[in-house]
Scaffold this active site. Structure first.
Site, PDB file in Angstrom:
ATOM      1  N   THR A  42       1.039  -1.077   0.155  1.00  0.00           N
ATOM      2  CA  THR A  42      -0.082   0.245   0.069  1.00  0.00           C
ATOM      3  C   THR A  42       0.989   1.349  -0.067  1.00  0.00           C
ATOM      4  O   THR A  42       2.213   1.334   0.494  1.00  0.00           O
ATOM      5  CB  THR A  42      -0.889  -0.127   1.087  1.00  0.00           C
ATOM      6  OG1 THR A  42      -1.780  -0.958   1.145  1.00  0.00           O
ATOM      7  CG2 THR A  42      -1.469   1.209   1.441  1.00  0.00           C
ATOM      8  N   ARG A 102     -14.917  -5.853   0.910  1.00  0.00           N
ATOM      9  CA  ARG A 102     -14.419  -5.667   2.157  1.00  0.00           C
ATOM     10  C   ARG A 102     -13.739  -3.990   1.870  1.00  0.00           C
ATOM     11  O   ARG A 102     -13.090  -3.830   0.925  1.00  0.00           O
ATOM     12  CB  ARG A 102     -13.224  -6.449   2.170  1.00  0.00           C
ATOM     13  CG  ARG A 102     -12.344  -6.203   3.545  1.00  0.00           C
ATOM     14  CD  ARG A 102     -11.013  -5.791   3.062  1.00  0.00           C
ATOM     15  NE  ARG A 102     -10.245  -5.497   4.261  1.00  0.00           N
ATOM     16  CZ  ARG A 102      -9.031  -5.156   4.304  1.00  0.00           C
ATOM     17  NH1 ARG A 102      -8.410  -4.343   3.005  1.00  0.00           N
ATOM     18  NH2 ARG A 102      -8.167  -4.773   5.432  1.00  0.00           N
ATOM     19  N   VAL A 103     -13.697  -3.326   2.928  1.00  0.00           N
ATOM     20  CA  VAL A 103     -13.175  -1.982   3.010  1.00  0.00           C
ATOM     21  C   VAL A 103     -12.136  -1.929   4.137  1.00  0.00           C
ATOM     22  O   VAL A 103     -12.253  -2.462   5.158  1.00  0.00           O
ATOM     23  CB  VAL A 103     -14.456  -0.757   3.314  1.00  0.00           C
ATOM     24  CG1 VAL A 103     -13.699   0.302   3.480  1.00  0.00           C
ATOM     25  CG2 VAL A 103     -15.510  -1.128   2.170  1.00  0.00           C
ATOM     26  N   GLY A 104     -11.008  -1.574   3.906  1.00  0.00           N
ATOM     27  CA  GLY A 104      -9.908  -1.586   4.888  1.00  0.00           C
ATOM     28  C   GLY A 104      -9.901  -0.319   5.409  1.00  0.00           C
ATOM     29  O   GLY A 104     -11.008   0.710   5.364  1.00  0.00           O
ATOM     30  N   ASP A 105      -8.581   0.490   6.277  1.00  0.00           N
ATOM     31  CA  ASP A 105      -8.666   1.510   6.785  1.00  0.00           C
ATOM     32  C   ASP A 105      -8.475   2.520   5.889  1.00  0.00           C
ATOM     33  O   ASP A 105      -8.634   3.883   6.166  1.00  0.00           O
ATOM     34  CB  ASP A 105      -7.540   1.289   7.761  1.00  0.00           C
ATOM     35  CG  ASP A 105      -6.229   0.944   7.214  1.00  0.00           C
ATOM     36  OD1 ASP A 105      -6.072  -0.086   6.271  1.00  0.00           O
ATOM     37  OD2 ASP A 105      -5.284   1.608   7.350  1.00  0.00           O
ATOM     38  N   THR A 137      -0.462   1.865   7.073  1.00  0.00           N
ATOM     39  CA  THR A 137      -0.318   0.776   6.410  1.00  0.00           C
ATOM     40  C   THR A 137      -0.162  -0.397   7.274  1.00  0.00           C
ATOM     41  O   THR A 137       0.528  -0.548   8.377  1.00  0.00           O
ATOM     42  CB  THR A 137       1.031   0.679   5.413  1.00  0.00           C
ATOM     43  OG1 THR A 137       0.739  -0.588   4.737  1.00  0.00           O
ATOM     44  CG2 THR A 137       2.081   1.236   6.108  1.00  0.00           C
ATOM     45  N   GLY A 138      -1.080  -1.369   6.993  1.00  0.00           N
ATOM     46  CA  GLY A 138      -1.014  -2.534   8.008  1.00  0.00           C
ATOM     47  C   GLY A 138      -2.336  -3.437   7.755  1.00  0.00           C
ATOM     48  O   GLY A 138      -3.166  -3.190   6.867  1.00  0.00           O
ATOM     49  N   GLY A 197      -5.891  -3.480   7.975  1.00  0.00           N
ATOM     50  CA  GLY A 197      -6.600  -2.558   7.893  1.00  0.00           C
ATOM     51  C   GLY A 197      -7.721  -2.618   9.086  1.00  0.00           C
ATOM     52  O   GLY A 197      -8.126  -1.688   9.659  1.00  0.00           O
TER      53      GLY A 197
HETATM   54  N1  ASP Z   1      -4.297  -1.104   5.185  1.00  0.00           N
HETATM   55  C1  ASP Z   1      -4.316  -1.802   4.038  1.00  0.00           C
HETATM   56  C2  ASP Z   1      -5.801  -2.385   4.278  1.00  0.00           C
HETATM   57  O1  ASP Z   1      -6.025  -2.983   5.123  1.00  0.00           O
HETATM   58  C3  ASP Z   1      -3.549  -2.782   3.529  1.00  0.00           C
HETATM   59  C4  ASP Z   1      -2.127  -2.258   3.656  1.00  0.00           C
HETATM   60  O2  ASP Z   1      -1.722  -1.183   4.293  1.00  0.00           O
HETATM   61  O3  ASP Z   1      -1.249  -2.985   2.808  1.00  0.00           O
HETATM   62  O4  ASP Z   1      -6.533  -2.505   3.031  1.00  0.00           O
END
Ligand code: ASP
Length: 303
Positions: free
Chosen positions: A175, A203-206, A226-227, A229
């Site tokens: 990301t 799915r919706v992430g952060d 990033t991580g 989510g």
């Molecule tokens: N944070 C992102 C998500 O969960 C993924 C990522 O940071 O690589 O969609």
């Protein structure tokens, strides 16, 4: 007032033995190019919002990162992009989630911010807005690369849902995001992603959730995360860092370290700036592709 810019290209279990020197060098070239694009605007006295957008555009356009073309795939082998921008001066944001045809989702997020009365548009609504705005549109299949199909099939076989970098293979990217403080002391953040490998469609992430993966407010800080989510959503990471500064009186580094330390191991990391041009880039994962430029110089690092 000195400007500051920090970027990331994803956090995760980035293994030194899986990252070839060639790939490491190629990623470093793109991170430097993103810093160059953002810094050119800041050095000319331009706004932080333009700088973070310019930096993320470079990263979206690179197939080496999990955004734009080459983004990770859902379990249905489709691409669903999330992106967000936030202007710390206006304390206003724009975001898109689940877009499938917008070539540069960060531009659509900016369009939501500047030209709609909304914060977050999803799926076909986001695609339609971008198309009406004249942004470059492509067929959904344009985003799907053979490496990503192979990666998601492996994840499905192993019944694994995870960060791009966690696959531990050399086809893992990440990301992308950027935060900046301009010479007028205004802050901005931008984040863009394809989400996590083998996520359920829808799915919706952060990333597009304001206060979770993306946050900016001139009074405190700008944050791009990033991580995993889901963890960033539960913990409201961006806004929590801001709250520790605003209500708790902590400085940027202490607030960031505290919130990242509260996350489970391997959760991920953030890049953040405050209005004095201080930068923090803590992470709890094995690594995080990142780079920064400020009065104290330029750095690009992974571990
Ligand atoms: N944070 C992102 C998500 O969960 C993924 C990522 O940071 O690589 O969609």
């Amino acid at each position: 007032m000195p400007y500051a810019l920090a970027i990331h290209g994803g956090a995760g279990l980035i293994r030194r033995d899986a990252l070839t020197p060639e790939r490491e060098a190629a990623c470093s070239v793109v991170l430097h190019a993103a810093l160059d694009a953002g810094e050119a605007i800041l050095a000319a006295g331009g706004p932080s919002l333009e700088a973070v957008q310019a930096a993320v555009l470079v990263l979206e356009d690179s197939p080496l990162f999990n955004a734009g073309r080459g983004a990770v795939l859902t379990g249905a082998e489709t691409v669903e992009h999330d992106a967000a921008v936030m202007c710390g001066r206006r304390r206003a944001a724009g975001a898109v989630t689940g877009s499938t045809r917008i070539r540069n989702p960060i531009l659509a997020a900016r369009h939501v911010l500047e030209h709609t009365r909304h914060v977050l548009l999803c799926g076909p609504g986001a695609d339609t807005l971008a198309s009406e705005a004249g942004l470059a549109m492509v067929e959904p299949s344009w985003f799907v690369t053979p490496e990503r199909v192979e990666q998601v099939r492996r994840a499905v076989r192993e019944d694994r849902f995870g960060l791009d970098h966690d696959s531990g293979a050399d086809d893992a990217y990440g990301t992308v995001g950027a935060v900046a403080c301009d010479s007028a002391g205004h802050l901005a953040a931008a984040t863009s992603t394809g989400g996590m490998v083998n996520q359920r469609p829808g799915r919706v992430g952060d990333t597009p959730l304001i206060g979770a993966g993306t946050w900016a407010w001139d009074a405190t800080c700008a944050v791009s995360g990033t991580g995993h989510g889901e963890l960033f959503v539960h913990r409201h990471v961006g806004a929590r860092i801001s709250d520790w500064m605003d209500i708790g009186g902590l400085d940027l580094t202490t607030a960031c370290d505290r919130v990242i330390a509260e996350l489970p191991a391997e959760a991920g990391g953030v890049v953040a700036v405050d209005r004095h041009g201080n930068i923090a880039m803590p992470f709890s994962s094995a690594g995080m592709f990142r780079g920064a430029v400020s009065a104290s110089g330029r750095t690009v690092a992974i571990w």
